[in-house]
Structures are given as structure tokens and as C-alpha cells.
Design a protein around this motif. Structure first.
Motif, mmCIF file in Angstrom:
data_model
loop_
_atom_site.group_PDB
_atom_site.id
_atom_site.type_symbol
_atom_site.label_atom_id
_atom_site.label_comp_id
_atom_site.label_asym_id
_atom_site.label_seq_id
_atom_site.Cartn_x
_atom_site.Cartn_y
_atom_site.Cartn_z
ATOM 1 N N GLU A 26 0.860 -1.179 0.000
ATOM 2 C CA GLU A 26 0.000 0.000 0.000
ATOM 3 C C GLU A 26 0.898 1.230 0.000
ATOM 4 O O GLU A 26 1.883 1.282 0.733
ATOM 5 C CB GLU A 26 -0.887 0.023 1.237
ATOM 6 N N PHE A 27 0.562 2.198 -0.831
ATOM 7 C CA PHE A 27 1.338 3.427 -0.881
ATOM 8 C C PHE A 27 0.536 4.522 -1.563
ATOM 9 O O PHE A 27 -0.497 4.271 -2.166
ATOM 10 C CB PHE A 27 2.670 3.214 -1.615
ATOM 11 N N GLN A 28 1.036 5.737 -1.430
ATOM 12 C CA GLN A 28 0.463 6.879 -2.121
ATOM 13 C C GLN A 28 1.528 7.473 -3.020
ATOM 14 O O GLN A 28 2.726 7.292 -2.789
ATOM 15 C CB GLN A 28 -0.033 7.929 -1.131
ATOM 16 N N VAL A 29 1.075 8.197 -4.041
ATOM 17 C CA VAL A 29 1.994 8.816 -4.984
ATOM 18 C C VAL A 29 1.859 10.329 -4.877
ATOM 19 O O VAL A 29 0.746 10.866 -4.862
ATOM 20 C CB VAL A 29 1.685 8.366 -6.425
ATOM 21 N N ALA A 30 2.994 10.996 -4.801
ATOM 22 C CA ALA A 30 3.011 12.463 -4.821
ATOM 23 C C ALA A 30 3.792 12.913 -6.055
ATOM 24 O O ALA A 30 4.796 12.302 -6.428
ATOM 25 C CB ALA A 30 3.659 13.010 -3.560
ATOM 26 N N GLN A 31 3.295 13.948 -6.679
ATOM 27 C CA GLN A 31 3.981 14.553 -7.820
ATOM 28 C C GLN A 31 4.141 16.030 -7.499
ATOM 29 O O GLN A 31 3.164 16.696 -7.153
ATOM 30 C CB GLN A 31 3.154 14.362 -9.091
ATOM 31 N N ASN A 32 5.365 16.505 -7.576
ATOM 32 C CA ASN A 32 5.649 17.898 -7.256
ATOM 33 C C ASN A 32 5.114 18.253 -5.865
ATOM 34 O O ASN A 32 4.487 19.292 -5.661
ATOM 35 C CB ASN A 32 5.050 18.824 -8.318
ATOM 36 N N GLU A 33 5.319 17.327 -4.917
ATOM 37 C CA GLU A 33 4.983 17.484 -3.500
ATOM 38 C C GLU A 33 3.488 17.556 -3.207
ATOM 39 O O GLU A 33 3.078 18.036 -2.159
ATOM 40 C CB GLU A 33 5.712 18.695 -2.908
ATOM 41 N N GLU A 34 2.638 17.055 -4.131
ATOM 42 C CA GLU A 34 1.199 16.973 -3.898
ATOM 43 C C GLU A 34 0.734 15.550 -4.166
ATOM 44 O O GLU A 34 1.128 14.954 -5.183
ATOM 45 C CB GLU A 34 0.441 17.925 -4.828
ATOM 46 N N LEU A 35 -0.118 15.023 -3.279
ATOM 47 C CA LEU A 35 -0.654 13.687 -3.508
ATOM 48 C C LEU A 35 -1.520 13.701 -4.765
ATOM 49 O O LEU A 35 -2.283 14.643 -4.992
ATOM 50 C CB LEU A 35 -1.481 13.227 -2.304
ATOM 51 N N VAL A 36 -1.368 12.650 -5.585
ATOM 52 C CA VAL A 36 -2.104 12.567 -6.848
ATOM 53 C C VAL A 36 -2.751 11.200 -6.982
ATOM 54 O O VAL A 36 -2.372 10.238 -6.309
ATOM 55 C CB VAL A 36 -1.181 12.842 -8.060
ATOM 56 N N SER A 37 -3.714 11.096 -7.892
ATOM 57 C CA SER A 37 -4.380 9.821 -8.181
ATOM 58 C C SER A 37 -3.734 9.187 -9.404
ATOM 59 O O SER A 37 -2.936 9.811 -10.110
ATOM 60 C CB SER A 37 -5.869 10.045 -8.430
ATOM 61 N N GLU A 38 -4.138 7.957 -9.671
ATOM 62 C CA GLU A 38 -3.588 7.228 -10.820
ATOM 63 C C GLU A 38 -3.982 7.865 -12.148
ATOM 64 O O GLU A 38 -3.316 7.650 -13.150
ATOM 65 C CB GLU A 38 -4.038 5.772 -10.795
#
Length: 77
Positions: A47-59
């Protein structure tokens, strides 16, 4: 495009890396994750979350080439 991916906590333990640069030709975070699942099969079971440019994002978020962080679940408290 080249994307820098940073791994934290148990995700870094799974990939045995804290950071890597990959060539990515896809468009979405989902496509990026599919590439990572091929490279790191055991990542599929984490289980994990993804951040792009320091913001959490969805798939479904468009991958912009900015820094990506793969974050383990946050502990509450």
C-alpha cells in the motif's frame, strides 16, 4: 521524458533504492505505476500513495515529468 522517482520507508526497502531516474513514455501516473510493477513485482502487494511535485495525486493524474515520490501509508496519531 526522464522522471526522478523517490522511494520512502518500506517502499525503499522493497525497491532497494531511495531514488532513481527512469525514462517514461506514458502519460498518466497509472502507466508509470504499471512500469514500476514490472520492474518491482513485490510493489504490487504494497500500500502506498503517490506524490507529484509534493502533492498527492491519483492514478488518473497526468505525469508531468516532475519529481515523483512513492510514499508508504501514513500512521495516524
Amino acid at each position: 521524458m526522464q522522471i526522478t522517482i523517490k522511494y520512502f520507508g518500506q517502499i525503499a526497502e522493497t525497491t532497494k533504492k531511495t531514488e532513481e531516474i527512469i525514462n517514461f513514455e506514458g502519460e498518466t501516473i497509472f502507466e508509470l505505476l504499471e512500469l514500476l510493477y514490472i520492474k518491482y513485482d513485490s510493489l504490487k502487494h504494497k500500500e502506498f500513495q503517490v506524490a507529484q511535485n509534493e502533492e498527492l495525486v491519483s492514478e488518473t493524474t497526468k505525469a508531468t515529468g516532475k519529481d515523483i515520490a512513492i510514499l508508504p501509508p501514513f500512521a495516524g496519531g
